[in-house]
Design an enzyme around this catalytic site. Structure first.
Site, mmCIF file in Angstrom:
data_model
loop_
_atom_site.group_PDB
_atom_site.id
_atom_site.type_symbol
_atom_site.label_atom_id
_atom_site.label_comp_id
_atom_site.label_asym_id
_atom_site.label_seq_id
_atom_site.Cartn_x
_atom_site.Cartn_y
_atom_site.Cartn_z
ATOM 1 C CG HIS A 257 31.949 34.220 38.255
ATOM 2 N ND1 HIS A 257 32.980 33.709 39.138
ATOM 3 C CD2 HIS A 257 32.098 35.591 38.110
ATOM 4 C CE1 HIS A 257 33.705 34.739 39.607
ATOM 5 N NE2 HIS A 257 33.205 35.830 39.017
ATOM 6 C CG HIS A 386 30.069 43.892 36.887
ATOM 7 N ND1 HIS A 386 30.202 42.894 36.365
ATOM 8 C CD2 HIS A 386 31.195 44.010 37.798
ATOM 9 C CE1 HIS A 386 31.233 42.123 36.604
ATOM 10 N NE2 HIS A 386 32.042 42.881 37.553
#
Length: 411
Positions: A257, A386
């Site tokens: 993150h 992703h």
């Protein structure tokens, strides 16, 4: 903003060709998600449907976004997925995602399986905004309606103007049941808000993204040695002992993150005219601290670290590697250092060795200690989002303007 591309990022023509080929292979693989009834299936590793799996809100929204940006990039046969996803978001639950009774969106139950949770989370709803922005970028006729609807839900239910951050979760009828606040939903809120700003020009989205970024990267990160805590209480004090869903709310810190947020900080800096000279260094500290602290000797990143940097969950997943690729590409684009290109090359080597399924398309989501694919946390291949962005974003010349600058990069 004007791009400041580093030629070295694209100078490896073999790598660029491999990225383009991998993006197209992913798109081919995930087209099998589209069901005959117009919905989406989760796919097994071999591309067959996972029986009884609900159609998650996040999955629908990410497919819309992914195939929309792929269409911009010049990939063929993408708009069928965008159309199906937009129809699912416009159709009333339980046949579709739209909660006509209470507002907002819900997961779709599938194939007679037990109904999934109907709690409403900011995490899924900001992805609806991202999907709407990306659909608008390809001229979808329902994009403006979805943008307005998603924005109204976020405004009324999730956005807290006093703190400048998103609240996380409610029951289906919007009753409060939790005092949890989290970085993950807010980080993806930044992503969606920046996309909405780029698609619409409405400065409210840029302002809100900046408020979230200022809290996490300007206040919290420096106080915690640039390892970002994930979990907070209602007053936004850090809840260091919290441990929830092992995928979305694990204990400790999640380096992937920080990689993602660092890239988003650079996108925000670019969109604001590069006015704040402190932001690139802030992004670098986030990205380098995460990458150096989580790197595993066998390749890839530990999923979570304790607050002192000690690895907690050492399993290696695909998505932090893809976010590292995007983060170091962004650092390289804005001037960068030789180490940025070294990391970029290293992460692609790890991807080739451990995660890319060259035979079937898509990426394996997790590998064991020996580097072999396993299914401990994930079912099948969860999504394209992703890994597709890892292939496409480095090919765009700038730090922002992806809806513009991705045009034709796969041609």
């Amino acid at each position: 903003m004007a791009p400041t591309d580093t030629p070295s990022l694209l100078s490896d023509t073999a790598r660029v060709a491999a990225m383009k080929g991998n993006a197209l292979a992913q798109l081919d693989f995930f087209r099998a998600s589209l069901r005959e009834d117009g919905g989406f299936d989760t796919l097994e590793v071999d591309g067959s449907p996972v029986p009884g799996q609900p159609q998650d809100l996040m999955t629908t929204a990410r497919l819309i976004h992914s195939y929309a940006i792929a269409h911009i990039a010049g990939a063929p046969d993408c708009l069928r997925i965008v159309d199906a996803g937009m129809a699912a978001l416009a159709t009333d639950w339980p046949a579709g995602h739209r909660d006509a009774e209470h507002g907002g969106y819900l997961p779709i139950p599938r194939d007679g399986a037990p109904a999934p949770s109907t709690d409403k989370q900011a995490y899924g709803h900001v992805f609806v905004l991202l999907a709407a922005a990306s659909a608008k970028s390809v001229g979808h006729p329902d994009a403006d309606r979805l943008l307005a609807e998603a924005a109204a839900v976020i405004e009324a239910r999730f956005w807290d103007e006093e703190t400048g951050r998103l609240q996380d979760e409610f029951r289906r009828d919007w009753q409060v049941f939790s005092d949890y606040r989290g970085m993950n939903a807010n980080m993806h809120g930044v992503e969606a808000f920046l996309a909405a700003y780029e698609a619409t020009g409405d400065a409210v989205w840029l302002t809100r993204a900046g408020r979230i970024l200022d809290f996490f990267t300007g206040r919290v990160a420096p106080e915690h040695d640039w390892r970002l805590p994930e979990h907070y209480r209602t007053d936004w004090s850090v809840d260091a002992g919290y441990e929830g869903n092992p995928m979305f709310r694990p204990a400790g810190t999640t380096p992937g993150h920080s990689l993602e947020l660092g890239r988003l900080l650079l996108q925000y800096w670019d969109l604001t005219g590069r006015a704040d000279a402190a932001l690139p260094e802030r992004a670098r500290k986030l990205i380098e601290t995460a990458a150096e602290g989580a790197w595993r000797e066998a390749g890839g990143f530990a999923y979570t670290l304790d607050f002192d940097g000690t690895p907690l969950v050492t399993d290696r997943y695909w998505w932090p590697v893809t976010e590292g690729i995007g983060a170091f590409a962004a650092l390289a684009k804005q001037g960068g250092q030789a180490s940025d290109l070294d990391w970029y090359a290293r992460l692609w080597q790890v991807s080739d060795a451990l995660f890319i399924d060259a035979a079937r398309g898509g990426w394996f989501p997790e590998v064991d200690e020996a580097g072999q694919p396993v299914a401990r946390m994930f079912t099948g291949k969860p999504d394209i989002y992703h890994a597709l962005q890892a292939c496409l974003f480095p090919l765009a010349p700038g730090l922002s303007g992806y809806y513009r600058d991705l045009k034709g990069v796969l041609a």
